[in-house]
Design a protein around this motif. Structure first.
Motif, short mmCIF file in Angstrom:
data_model
loop_
_atom_site.label_atom_id
_atom_site.label_comp_id
_atom_site.label_asym_id
_atom_site.label_seq_id
_atom_site.Cartn_x
_atom_site.Cartn_y
_atom_site.Cartn_z
N ARG A 246 3.77 -9.55 -14.48
CA ARG A 246 2.76 -8.50 -14.37
C ARG A 246 1.75 -8.83 -13.27
O ARG A 246 1.38 -7.98 -12.46
N GLY A 247 1.30 -10.06 -13.22
CA GLY A 247 0.33 -10.48 -12.20
C GLY A 247 0.90 -10.39 -10.81
O GLY A 247 0.21 -9.95 -9.86
N PHE A 248 2.18 -10.79 -10.66
CA PHE A 248 2.82 -10.73 -9.35
C PHE A 248 2.90 -9.30 -8.84
O PHE A 248 2.54 -9.00 -7.69
N PHE A 249 3.36 -8.37 -9.68
CA PHE A 249 3.53 -6.99 -9.23
C PHE A 249 2.19 -6.28 -9.04
O PHE A 249 2.07 -5.40 -8.18
N ASN A 250 1.17 -6.66 -9.81
CA ASN A 250 -0.16 -6.08 -9.58
C ASN A 250 -0.71 -6.49 -8.23
O ASN A 250 -1.28 -5.67 -7.50
N SER A 251 -0.52 -7.77 -7.87
CA SER A 251 -0.97 -8.25 -6.55
C SER A 251 -0.17 -7.59 -5.44
O SER A 251 -0.72 -7.17 -4.41
N LEU A 252 1.16 -7.49 -5.65
CA LEU A 252 2.02 -6.88 -4.64
C LEU A 252 1.68 -5.40 -4.48
O LEU A 252 1.69 -4.85 -3.36
N ARG A 253 1.36 -4.74 -5.58
CA ARG A 253 1.01 -3.32 -5.54
C ARG A 253 -0.23 -3.08 -4.69
O ARG A 253 -0.25 -2.18 -3.84
N GLN A 254 -1.26 -3.88 -4.89
CA GLN A 254 -2.49 -3.71 -4.12
C GLN A 254 -2.25 -3.97 -2.64
O GLN A 254 -2.78 -3.27 -1.77
N LYS A 255 -1.43 -4.99 -2.35
CA LYS A 255 -1.12 -5.31 -0.96
C LYS A 255 -0.35 -4.15 -0.30
O LYS A 255 -0.60 -3.79 0.86
N PHE A 256 0.55 -3.54 -1.05
CA PHE A 256 1.35 -2.44 -0.51
C PHE A 256 0.50 -1.19 -0.30
O PHE A 256 0.73 -0.43 0.65
N LEU A 257 -0.46 -0.96 -1.17
CA LEU A 257 -1.36 0.19 -0.99
C LEU A 257 -2.17 0.02 0.30
O LEU A 257 -2.40 1.00 1.03
N ASP A 258 -2.62 -1.21 0.56
CA ASP A 258 -3.31 -1.48 1.84
C ASP A 258 -2.36 -1.25 3.01
O ASP A 258 -2.76 -0.73 4.06
N TYR A 259 -1.11 -1.63 2.82
CA TYR A 259 -0.06 -1.45 3.82
C TYR A 259 0.13 0.03 4.12
O TYR A 259 0.26 0.46 5.27
N ASN A 260 0.13 0.87 3.06
CA ASN A 260 0.28 2.32 3.23
C ASN A 260 -0.88 2.93 4.01
O ASN A 260 -0.72 3.93 4.71
N GLY A 261 -2.06 2.33 3.89
CA GLY A 261 -3.24 2.89 4.57
C GLY A 261 -3.45 2.37 5.97
O GLY A 261 -4.35 2.84 6.67
N ALA A 262 -2.62 1.41 6.42
CA ALA A 262 -2.76 0.86 7.77
C ALA A 262 -2.08 1.76 8.79
O ALA A 262 -1.03 2.36 8.52
N GLU A 263 -2.67 1.89 9.96
CA GLU A 263 -2.09 2.71 11.02
C GLU A 263 -0.69 2.21 11.39
O GLU A 263 -0.44 1.00 11.45
#
Length: 590
Positions: free
Chosen positions: A536-553
């Motif tokens: 759960r902790g791994f995917f929560n961290s990965l999820r937040q990182k991917f959301l930042d990834y989605n918002g990057a130009e």
């Protein structure tokens, strides 16, 4: 106007029965004489010398014995330059001009010209004297916004014609003569920049009809990747009230890679229509940086207007769409909502005392809906260019029941089904398209086998999630729990988009292909993680990182840096590739 007249012998709501003195035809327009007013109506059934007509206005004040005058013409729309940016009602009356004339409460029996007669257009001839032309051949062009509008030989000119005279380059109004042509019998016909075409007759002035194969990029990830729509294809968006049908249509109209958008508000609530009319002039077209209205036509028929006008508005919209397709443009028609159109058909069928079908809808409901969607398609024009009409209709089934007749009749004829879910809408998941119930027959922008692998993972993860509701996490194996978390991760960071983020709100096809490749590597990685808390902790961290990834130009340094971090996080926990995914990873991206 013909000499054919009639007397009203019965009135049932907005349907009148008329005893006719002369000849009439199906779909012919008649006018009910009500004092100084003449109310527009359409013939919908003929039995002997009695004709039934649906009246497009409120029938208050009409009485037995009132006279009806028949025009001898079918219900038609005006086609020519000046359609773009307009807001029409179902009968193609320009609503802003109608409001100026009538005020806040529209008068009955007021019908205005659909195309402005005082606007001058810069006409440039392309045909020459002596040329042989047939219907839909281009005689000249005028600029209309960002497009070059073709002035074509009217579609109802079925002979072969010789150009006898063509106007010189200059400014003309739509009703001024710009050409004279002579048919095979030696008769001369004058041509203006506008003409009329019956709305219930499909425009077929093209060389060949083609199979839709090219994707219509909507920049919505769940659509383009998993349930795509093709240019010239058809799709429906059924869903309960409040699930986001109108919002999804507006996002699609703004970001879809098409030339012209036609919006038909068919029986929608007035509040939603007002919102559309207010927002569209303020929305910026990503392609041009100018207002979105410059390439949009809106046909409005709210639920408070007479139900017969809903039928007219649907056909008015599709006819205008076909007209711009004849210019080699890609047109998107959005009909909202076809359920209310079907309800209008049910009401008229009841007044005609026809044998009802399921849920009292007319027995011919399926064929009428099919006939509407069949007017979509890709065509090759006579000059070799291609144009398309893509039709997307929303359906509003009562209680979100997809088994009701309108939804089922629509599913039989469309190429893609975007089913909206109340549960996903209430969970604030945007767009609220259910990835498990929805489907498409059209090609995706990514590798189809990889997309299917991801869909299967979503389904398997959903099954694990349903099981966990019964047995809890402690009754689930770590392997199944990782599968569940992968499906939740895919749902949260790829199927959903942040409509308020300027980057994530609209995602190009190139970016979707690249990001899905990164996502696929995560989904196929065999992870070695000890406890479920660590999973759960791994995917929560990965999820937040991917959301930042989605918002990057796209392709920025930040984008590349975040992708590297994501890959490193997965590689640290990966011990290989999931069984059954090896052959997919060896393939190149589609």
């Amino acid at each position: 106007m013909t000499n054919t007249t009639g007397k009203i012998i019965a009135i049932n709501g907005n349907m009148i029965s008329v005893e006719v003195d002369g000849d009439v035809a199906m779909n012919e327009v008649g006018y009910v004489a009500l004092g100084e007013r003449r109310l527009k109506s359409e013939v919908i059934r003929i039995r002997g010398n009695t004709a039934e007509l649906q009246v497009f206005e409120m029938t208050r004040g009409i009485g037995i014995g009132d006279e009806v005058e028949f025009s001898g013409e079918l219900l038609a729309v005006e086609l020519g330059p000046g359609l773009l940016t307009q807001v029409y009602d179902g009968l193609q009356n320009p609503l802003p001009e109608l409001a100026e004339q009538s005020g806040f409460f529209l008068d009955r029996g007021v019908y205005l010209n659909a195309l402005p007669r005082d606007t001058k257009w810069e006409f440039t001839p392309t045909a020459s004297v002596g040329d042989t032309v047939t219907r839909a051949d281009t005689l000249g062009t005028v600029p209309e916004g960002i497009f070059t509008h073709r002035i074509m030989l009217p579609f109802n000119f079925y002979d072969s014609y010789t150009v006898k005279w063509i106007a010189e380059k200059g400014e003309y109004t739509v009703d001024q003569e710009v050409a004279e042509v002579e048919d095979s019998r030696g008769q001369t016909h004058k041509v203006t920049m506008m003409f009329e075409w019956p709305v219930k007759r499909a425009i077929d002035a093209y060389a060949e009809r083609l199979k839709p194969t090219k994707s219509m990029i909507t920049k919505v990830r769940i659509i383009d990747t998993f349930i795509p729509v093709a240019l010239g294809g058809t799709y429906c968006i059924p869903g309960p009230f409040g699930a986001g049908k109108t919002v999804l249509q507006q996002i699609t109209s703004r970001n879809a890679e098409v030339d012209v958008v036609i919006i038909t508000a068919c029986g929608e609530r007035a509040g939603e229509v007002v919102e559309t009319l207010k927002e569209f002039p303020e929305l910026i077209d990503p392609r041009t940086g100018r207002t979105l209205m410059e390439r949009t036509v809106i046909v409005v028929n709210t639920s408070s207007m007479p139900v017969a006008a809903r039928d007219a508005s649907v056909y008015t919209g599709i006819t205008i769409a076909e007209y711009y397709r004849q210019m080699g443009l890609n047109v998107l028609l959005l009909a909202d909502s076809t359920s209310r159109w079907a309800q209008a058909m049910r009401e008229m069928s009841g007044r005609l005392e026809e044998i009802p079908g399921e849920e009292a809808f007319p027995a011919y409901l399926e064929s009428v809906i099919a006939g509407f969607y069949e007017r979509a398609g890709v065509v090759r024009l006579k000059d070799g260019s291609e144009g398309s009409v893509t039709v997307g209709g929303t359906v509003s089934p009562a209680g979100g029941n997809f088994e009701e007749p309108v939804t089922q009749s629509t599913l039989k004829v469309v190429g893609a089904f975007h089913g909206l879910s109340r549960d996903r809408a209430e969970a604030r998941k945007y767009p609220s398209i259910d990835p498990l119930d929805s489907w498409s027959k059209y090609p995706t922008v990514v590798n189809p086998d990889r997309a299917q692998y991801a869909r299967d993972l979503l389904r398997e993860g959903n099954e694990v999630g349903q099981m966990m509701k019964v047995v809890g996490e402690e009754g689930t194996s770590t392997e199944d729990y990782i599968l569940f978390m992968k499906s939740e991760f895919l749902d949260a960071v790829y199927l959903q988009q942040n409509a308020f983020d300027p980057v994530d709100a609209a995602v190009s096809a190139d970016r979707q292909q690249h990001v899905f490749g990164v996502m696929f590597d995560i989904l196929t990685a065999k992870l070695d993680i000890g406890s479920k808390d660590e999973v759960r902790g791994f995917f929560n961290s990965l999820r937040q990182k991917f959301l930042d990834y989605n918002g990057a130009e796209w392709n920025s340094d930040d984008f590349k840096s975040l992708e590297t971090e994501i890959r490193q996080m997965v590689e640290e926990k990966s011990v290989g590739i999931e069984h059954g995914a090896q052959h997919l990873l060896e393939e190149t991206n589609a």
